[in-house]
Design an enzyme around this catalytic site. Structure first.
Site, PDB file in Angstrom:
ATOM      1  N   GLY A  95      56.463  22.020   3.156  1.00  0.00           N
ATOM      2  CA  GLY A  95      55.827  23.315   3.447  1.00  0.00           C
ATOM      3  C   GLY A  95      55.192  23.333   4.822  1.00  0.00           C
ATOM      4  N   ASN A 135      52.431  19.130   0.925  1.00  0.00           N
ATOM      5  CA  ASN A 135      51.602  20.270   1.362  1.00  0.00           C
ATOM      6  C   ASN A 135      52.114  21.597   0.813  1.00  0.00           C
ATOM      7  OD1 ASN A 135      49.796  21.822   3.405  1.00  0.00           O
ATOM      8  ND2 ASN A 135      51.888  22.526   3.843  1.00  0.00           N
ATOM      9  N   SER A 187      43.173  21.601  -3.673  1.00  0.00           N
ATOM     10  CA  SER A 187      42.249  22.715  -3.463  1.00  0.00           C
ATOM     11  C   SER A 187      41.022  22.573  -4.364  1.00  0.00           C
ATOM     12  CB  SER A 187      42.974  24.017  -3.817  1.00  0.00           C
ATOM     13  OG  SER A 187      42.055  25.083  -3.909  1.00  0.00           O
ATOM     14  N   TYR A 231      47.191  28.458 -10.455  1.00  0.00           N
ATOM     15  CA  TYR A 231      47.081  27.649  -9.243  1.00  0.00           C
ATOM     16  C   TYR A 231      46.122  26.485  -9.506  1.00  0.00           C
ATOM     17  CZ  TYR A 231      45.926  26.777  -4.259  1.00  0.00           C
ATOM     18  OH  TYR A 231      45.710  26.221  -3.024  1.00  0.00           O
ATOM     19  N   ALA A 278      45.542  25.128 -12.340  1.00  0.00           N
ATOM     20  CA  ALA A 278      46.231  24.202 -13.244  1.00  0.00           C
ATOM     21  C   ALA A 278      47.205  23.322 -12.466  1.00  0.00           C
ATOM     22  CB  ALA A 278      46.979  24.991 -14.321  1.00  0.00           C
ATOM     23  N   LYS A 321      47.197  22.587  -9.179  1.00  0.00           N
ATOM     24  CA  LYS A 321      46.505  21.685  -8.250  1.00  0.00           C
ATOM     25  C   LYS A 321      45.771  20.587  -9.013  1.00  0.00           C
ATOM     26  CE  LYS A 321      47.461  23.515  -4.191  1.00  0.00           C
ATOM     27  NZ  LYS A 321      48.579  22.891  -3.436  1.00  0.00           N
TER      28      LYS A 321
HETATM   29  N1  LIG Z   1      44.879  28.421   2.934  1.00  0.00           N
HETATM   30  C1  LIG Z   1      43.860  28.010   2.158  1.00  0.00           C
HETATM   31  O1  LIG Z   1      42.728  28.567   2.179  1.00  0.00           O
HETATM   32  C2  LIG Z   1      44.058  26.834   1.245  1.00  0.00           C
HETATM   33  C3  LIG Z   1      42.946  26.376   0.513  1.00  0.00           C
HETATM   34  C4  LIG Z   1      43.103  25.284  -0.333  1.00  0.00           C
HETATM   35  C5  LIG Z   1      44.344  24.663  -0.436  1.00  0.00           C
HETATM   36  N2  LIG Z   1      45.394  25.143   0.280  1.00  0.00           N
HETATM   37  C6  LIG Z   1      46.685  24.446   0.130  1.00  0.00           C
HETATM   38  O2  LIG Z   1      47.117  23.994   1.392  1.00  0.00           O
HETATM   39  C7  LIG Z   1      48.546  23.996   1.455  1.00  0.00           C
HETATM   40  C8  LIG Z   1      49.013  24.816   2.648  1.00  0.00           C
HETATM   41  O3  LIG Z   1      48.410  26.098   2.589  1.00  0.00           O
HETATM   42  P1  LIG Z   1      48.730  27.231   3.681  1.00  0.00           P
HETATM   43  O4  LIG Z   1      47.593  28.174   3.655  1.00  0.00           O
HETATM   44  O5  LIG Z   1      49.153  26.607   4.968  1.00  0.00           O
HETATM   45  O6  LIG Z   1      49.980  27.936   2.968  1.00  0.00           O
HETATM   46  P2  LIG Z   1      51.075  28.902   3.600  1.00  0.00           P
HETATM   47  O7  LIG Z   1      51.515  29.787   2.490  1.00  0.00           O
HETATM   48  O8  LIG Z   1      50.619  29.511   4.867  1.00  0.00           O
HETATM   49  O9  LIG Z   1      52.275  27.892   3.960  1.00  0.00           O
HETATM   50  C9  LIG Z   1      52.956  27.191   2.953  1.00  0.00           C
HETATM   51  C10 LIG Z   1      54.369  26.906   3.408  1.00  0.00           C
HETATM   52  O10 LIG Z   1      55.029  26.291   2.292  1.00  0.00           O
HETATM   53  C11 LIG Z   1      56.331  26.822   2.201  1.00  0.00           C
HETATM   54  N3  LIG Z   1      56.789  26.726   0.812  1.00  0.00           N
HETATM   55  C12 LIG Z   1      56.407  27.505  -0.235  1.00  0.00           C
HETATM   56  N4  LIG Z   1      57.087  27.155  -1.328  1.00  0.00           N
HETATM   57  C13 LIG Z   1      57.901  26.132  -0.969  1.00  0.00           C
HETATM   58  C14 LIG Z   1      58.851  25.367  -1.668  1.00  0.00           C
HETATM   59  N5  LIG Z   1      59.130  25.601  -2.956  1.00  0.00           N
HETATM   60  N6  LIG Z   1      59.516  24.374  -0.995  1.00  0.00           N
HETATM   61  C15 LIG Z   1      59.258  24.149   0.309  1.00  0.00           C
HETATM   62  N7  LIG Z   1      58.391  24.886   1.029  1.00  0.00           N
HETATM   63  C16 LIG Z   1      57.717  25.855   0.396  1.00  0.00           C
HETATM   64  C17 LIG Z   1      56.206  28.271   2.652  1.00  0.00           C
HETATM   65  O11 LIG Z   1      57.440  28.801   3.091  1.00  0.00           O
HETATM   66  C18 LIG Z   1      55.168  28.161   3.763  1.00  0.00           C
HETATM   67  O12 LIG Z   1      55.764  28.017   5.039  1.00  0.00           O
HETATM   68  C19 LIG Z   1      49.013  24.563   0.117  1.00  0.00           C
HETATM   69  O13 LIG Z   1      49.307  23.505  -0.774  1.00  0.00           O
HETATM   70  C20 LIG Z   1      47.808  25.347  -0.366  1.00  0.00           C
HETATM   71  O14 LIG Z   1      47.816  25.476  -1.758  1.00  0.00           O
HETATM   72  C21 LIG Z   1      45.276  26.199   1.114  1.00  0.00           C
END
Ligand SMILES: NC(=O)c1ccc[n+]([C@@H]2O[C@H](COP(=O)([O-])OP(=O)(O)OC[C@H]3O[C@@H](n4cnc5c(N)ncnc54)[C@H](O)[C@@H]3O)[C@@H](O)[C@H]2O)c1
Length: 245
Positions: free
Chosen positions: A13, A86, A143, A157, A159, A161
């Site tokens: 990701g 990620n 998260s 989500y 669950a 994480k």
């Molecule tokens: N943004 C936040 O506030 C936040 C907070 C806590 C945790 N997180 C976690 O951090 C990580 C990144 O978050 P982000 O905000 O950069 O997310 P984002 O949605 O901006 O980017 C995630 C990327 O993952 C790719 N993706 C989605 N499903 C996929 C799959 N099945 N296979 C391969 N790629 C896939 C998407 O195309 C995207 O480019 C995630 O695991 C998210 O749950 C984010």
């Protein structure tokens, strides 16, 4: 310190936001980074920009929920020394803020597929090689939704994480004599993809700001290094002081 020269890394990701920050940080420390995303153009753009900065990266588009696609991609890469799980959905970027009683099973299984099964699939694919080589680093991006929970409608989500963090801890213990570490990073609210409706929560962060991809990249570099060999089976809260423990 924290030299990753010639380590092969796979960041899932990584086509935007936090994942791209992690990929850039690992590459800047010398790793050969395989930039995964389900959206091929995103993976290619990030890999291209890492190469333009003089570091090493290749795009490897696949869907982390497809166990055969994951296994084939890891076979094609060869050895993966560092895996950063990620890829995620349904968090701040994609949250619907829907209460659980209004969600359909399709909606929750799609979220759990990526956030839990995606992690299992990728770990399974890389682990045999890590055991053989006697060295490996696994970092899973999680998260506060999976540790503290939240009040904003992200139950599946949470669950996914939470399940991934429990999985990582057992995986770490199972492999603690194999030269492999596995840890989770429980992120607080990030500046990427945070809906304006969460503004009040954002203002309550003790450090006074949202997290950045660079904050996450720096911790991933440390956890991927030789120097972090005694850090395993942990969930590290990276949240500007939000969590109580
Ligand atoms: N943004 C936040 O506030 C936040 C907070 C806590 C945790 N997180 C976690 O951090 C990580 C990144 O978050 P982000 O905000 O950069 O997310 P984002 O949605 O901006 O980017 C995630 C990327 O993952 C790719 N993706 C989605 N499903 C996929 C799959 N099945 N296979 C391969 N790629 C896939 C998407 O195309 C995207 O480019 C995630 O695991 C998210 O749950 C984010």
């Amino acid at each position: 310190m924290f030299d990753l020269t010639d380590r092969t890394a796979l960041v899932t990701g990584a086509g935007q936001n936090i994942g791209s920050g992690i990929a850039r940080a690992l590459a800047a420390q010398g790793a050969i980074v395989h930039v995964n995303d389900i959206v091929a153009e995103r993976a290619e753009a990030v890999a291209g920009s890492i190469r333009s900065a003089g570091d090493r990266a290749e795009a490897v588009p696949f869907d982390v929920t497809g166990i055969d696609a994951v296994a084939a991609a890891v076979d094609a890469i060869g050895a993966v020394d560092v895996l950063v799980n990620n890829a995620g959905n349904g968090g701040a970027g994609g949250m619907t803020l829907t209460p659980f009683h209004d969600l359909s099973p399709d909606a929750w299984s799609g979220i759990i597929d990526v956030n839990l099964y995606g992690v299992l699939n990728c770990c399974h694919a890389v682990l045999g090689g890590m055991v053989e080589r006697g060295w490996g680093r696994i970092v899973t991006i999680s998260s506060l939704a999976g540790t503290m929970g939240t009040r904003v409608g992200v139950t599946p989500y949470s669950a996914g994480k939470g399940g991934a963090m429990a999985f990582v801890r057992s995986l770490a213990l199972e492999n603690s004599r194999n030269g492999i570490t596995a840890n989770s990073i429980a992120l607080g609210l990030m500046g990427t993809g945070t809906p304006t409706s969460l503004g009040d929560i954002a203002r309550s962060i003790p450090a006074g700001r949202l997290g950045t991809p660079e904050d996450v990249g720096a911790l991933c570099v440390y956890l991927s290094s030789d120097e972090a060999s005694w850090v395993t089976a942990q969930t590290i809260h990276l949240d500007g002081g939000t969590s109580p423990t």
